[in-house]
Design a protein around this motif. Structure first.
Motif, PDB file in Angstrom:
ATOM      1  N   GLU A  21       0.807  -1.220   0.000  1.00  0.00           N
ATOM      2  CA  GLU A  21       0.000   0.000   0.000  1.00  0.00           C
ATOM      3  C   GLU A  21       0.846   1.279   0.000  1.00  0.00           C
ATOM      4  OE1 GLU A  21      -0.597  -1.700   4.288  1.00  0.00           O
ATOM      5  OE2 GLU A  21      -0.152  -2.477   2.292  1.00  0.00           O
ATOM      6  N   ASP A  22       2.052   1.207   0.545  1.00  0.00           N
ATOM      7  CA  ASP A  22       2.942   2.379   0.514  1.00  0.00           C
ATOM      8  C   ASP A  22       3.437   2.640  -0.908  1.00  0.00           C
ATOM      9  OD1 ASP A  22       2.732   2.773   3.315  1.00  0.00           O
ATOM     10  OD2 ASP A  22       4.275   1.260   3.656  1.00  0.00           O
ATOM     11  N   PHE A  23       3.789   1.578  -1.615  1.00  0.00           N
ATOM     12  CA  PHE A  23       4.217   1.750  -3.007  1.00  0.00           C
ATOM     13  C   PHE A  23       3.046   2.137  -3.901  1.00  0.00           C
ATOM     14  CE2 PHE A  23       7.790  -0.824  -1.438  1.00  0.00           C
ATOM     15  CZ  PHE A  23       8.834  -0.027  -1.876  1.00  0.00           C
ATOM     16  N   ASP A  24       1.866   1.604  -3.609  1.00  0.00           N
ATOM     17  CA  ASP A  24       0.672   2.010  -4.369  1.00  0.00           C
ATOM     18  C   ASP A  24       0.409   3.503  -4.194  1.00  0.00           C
ATOM     19  OD1 ASP A  24       0.303  -0.586  -5.243  1.00  0.00           O
ATOM     20  OD2 ASP A  24      -1.337  -1.024  -3.835  1.00  0.00           O
ATOM     21  N   ARG A  25       0.571   3.995  -2.969  1.00  0.00           N
ATOM     22  CA  ARG A  25       0.349   5.432  -2.704  1.00  0.00           C
ATOM     23  C   ARG A  25       1.367   6.282  -3.457  1.00  0.00           C
ATOM     24  NH1 ARG A  25      -2.669   9.544  -2.510  1.00  0.00           N
ATOM     25  NH2 ARG A  25      -2.102  11.127  -1.019  1.00  0.00           N
ATOM     26  N   LEU A  26       2.616   5.848  -3.501  1.00  0.00           N
ATOM     27  CA  LEU A  26       3.626   6.585  -4.265  1.00  0.00           C
ATOM     28  C   LEU A  26       3.229   6.660  -5.737  1.00  0.00           C
ATOM     29  CD1 LEU A  26       6.957   5.264  -2.700  1.00  0.00           C
ATOM     30  CD2 LEU A  26       6.023   7.579  -2.529  1.00  0.00           C
ATOM     31  N   GLU A  27       2.736   5.556  -6.282  1.00  0.00           N
ATOM     32  CA  GLU A  27       2.295   5.554  -7.685  1.00  0.00           C
ATOM     33  C   GLU A  27       1.128   6.517  -7.895  1.00  0.00           C
ATOM     34  OE1 GLU A  27       1.568   1.640  -9.207  1.00  0.00           O
ATOM     35  OE2 GLU A  27       3.693   1.108  -9.158  1.00  0.00           O
ATOM     36  N   GLU A  28       0.184   6.561  -6.936  1.00  0.00           N
ATOM     37  CA  GLU A  28      -0.934   7.512  -7.022  1.00  0.00           C
ATOM     38  C   GLU A  28      -0.433   8.952  -7.077  1.00  0.00           C
ATOM     39  OE1 GLU A  28      -3.473   6.847  -3.668  1.00  0.00           O
ATOM     40  OE2 GLU A  28      -3.914   4.780  -4.257  1.00  0.00           O
ATOM     41  N   LEU A  29       0.690   9.200  -6.401  1.00  0.00           N
ATOM     42  CA  LEU A  29       1.295  10.535  -6.369  1.00  0.00           C
ATOM     43  C   LEU A  29       2.262  10.753  -7.536  1.00  0.00           C
ATOM     44  CD1 LEU A  29       2.007  10.693  -2.536  1.00  0.00           C
ATOM     45  CD2 LEU A  29       0.209  11.926  -3.789  1.00  0.00           C
ATOM     46  N   ASN A  30       2.304   9.800  -8.471  1.00  0.00           N
ATOM     47  CA  ASN A  30       3.209   9.849  -9.625  1.00  0.00           C
ATOM     48  C   ASN A  30       4.681   9.874  -9.222  1.00  0.00           C
ATOM     49  OD1 ASN A  30       1.214   9.778 -11.681  1.00  0.00           O
ATOM     50  ND2 ASN A  30       0.762  11.929 -11.241  1.00  0.00           N
ATOM     51  N   VAL A  31       5.001   9.124  -8.174  1.00  0.00           N
ATOM     52  CA  VAL A  31       6.391   8.987  -7.727  1.00  0.00           C
ATOM     53  C   VAL A  31       6.833   7.564  -8.041  1.00  0.00           C
ATOM     54  CG1 VAL A  31       7.955   9.002  -5.751  1.00  0.00           C
ATOM     55  CG2 VAL A  31       6.093  10.680  -5.884  1.00  0.00           C
ATOM     56  N   SER A  32       7.831   7.440  -8.876  1.00  0.00           N
ATOM     57  CA  SER A  32       8.364   6.136  -9.250  1.00  0.00           C
ATOM     58  C   SER A  32       9.640   5.862  -8.461  1.00  0.00           C
ATOM     59  CB  SER A  32       8.675   6.102 -10.747  1.00  0.00           C
ATOM     60  OG  SER A  32       9.368   4.917 -11.077  1.00  0.00           O
ATOM     61  N   VAL A  33       9.804   4.618  -8.034  1.00  0.00           N
ATOM     62  CA  VAL A  33      11.045   4.234  -7.363  1.00  0.00           C
ATOM     63  C   VAL A  33      12.001   3.543  -8.330  1.00  0.00           C
ATOM     64  CG1 VAL A  33       9.898   4.034  -5.120  1.00  0.00           C
ATOM     65  CG2 VAL A  33      10.182   1.994  -6.539  1.00  0.00           C
ATOM     66  N   ARG A  34      11.592   3.384  -9.579  1.00  0.00           N
ATOM     67  CA  ARG A  34      12.438   2.722 -10.578  1.00  0.00           C
ATOM     68  C   ARG A  34      13.777   3.447 -10.695  1.00  0.00           C
ATOM     69  NH1 ARG A  34      11.742  -1.184 -13.536  1.00  0.00           N
ATOM     70  NH2 ARG A  34       9.473  -1.200 -13.371  1.00  0.00           N
ATOM     71  N   GLY A  35      14.848   2.696 -10.516  1.00  0.00           N
ATOM     72  CA  GLY A  35      16.192   3.253 -10.622  1.00  0.00           C
ATOM     73  C   GLY A  35      16.642   4.018  -9.388  1.00  0.00           C
ATOM     74  N   CYS A  36      15.850   3.986  -8.332  1.00  0.00           N
ATOM     75  CA  CYS A  36      16.168   4.725  -7.106  1.00  0.00           C
ATOM     76  C   CYS A  36      16.496   3.774  -5.958  1.00  0.00           C
ATOM     77  CB  CYS A  36      14.979   5.588  -6.683  1.00  0.00           C
ATOM     78  SG  CYS A  36      14.582   6.873  -7.858  1.00  0.00           S
ATOM     79  N   VAL A  37      17.056   4.345  -4.912  1.00  0.00           N
ATOM     80  CA  VAL A  37      17.237   3.641  -3.657  1.00  0.00           C
ATOM     81  C   VAL A  37      16.060   4.030  -2.775  1.00  0.00           C
ATOM     82  CG1 VAL A  37      18.686   3.382  -1.611  1.00  0.00           C
ATOM     83  CG2 VAL A  37      19.760   3.606  -3.867  1.00  0.00           C
TER      84      VAL A  37
END
Length: 112
Positions: A21-37
């Motif tokens: 649900e934390d990663f889903d919320r980031l996606e809702e906010l248009n925040v991608s973790v791809r390529g990030c730490v």
């Protein structure tokens, strides 16, 4: 060991407890973790699952930290933490494995 590099201007992304649900919320906010730490708090779910969730979303690394609000509920004063209580002091660290398979990884199939 080794070297981790992220895209310029994109390094760390905070993901709360790194639950689905934390990663889903980031996606809702248009925040991608791809390529990030990803940086996330210990707690709520097993640390190995946090790693799996981050990896599935394309993260290249995961940093876990102990939040005083989770591990020292009575405050950080000397009398409110270990050895005077069971709460983790500011100098304390949580440690453990992210290993998700049963048994000892150094002796697979054999008792350790």
């Amino acid at each position: 060991a080794g070297e981790v590099r992220t895209e310029s201007g994109r390094g760390l992304v905070y993901a709360n407890y790194a639950r689905v649900e934390d990663f889903d919320r980031l996606e809702e906010l248009n925040v991608s973790v791809r390529g990030c730490v990803v940086i996330a708090r210990y707690g709520k779910i097993f640390r190995g699952n946090k790693l799996v969730h981050a990896e599935k979303r394309g993260a290249i690394g995961l940093i876990l930290f102990s939040d005083p609000n989770d591990v020292a509920l009575e405050g950080q004063e000397k009398e409110a933490v270990y050895p005077n209580t069971w709460w983790l002091p500011g100098s304390g660290i949580e440690r453990g494995s992210t290993f998700l398979i049963s048994g000892d990884p150094l002796t697979p199939g054999w008792p350790s």
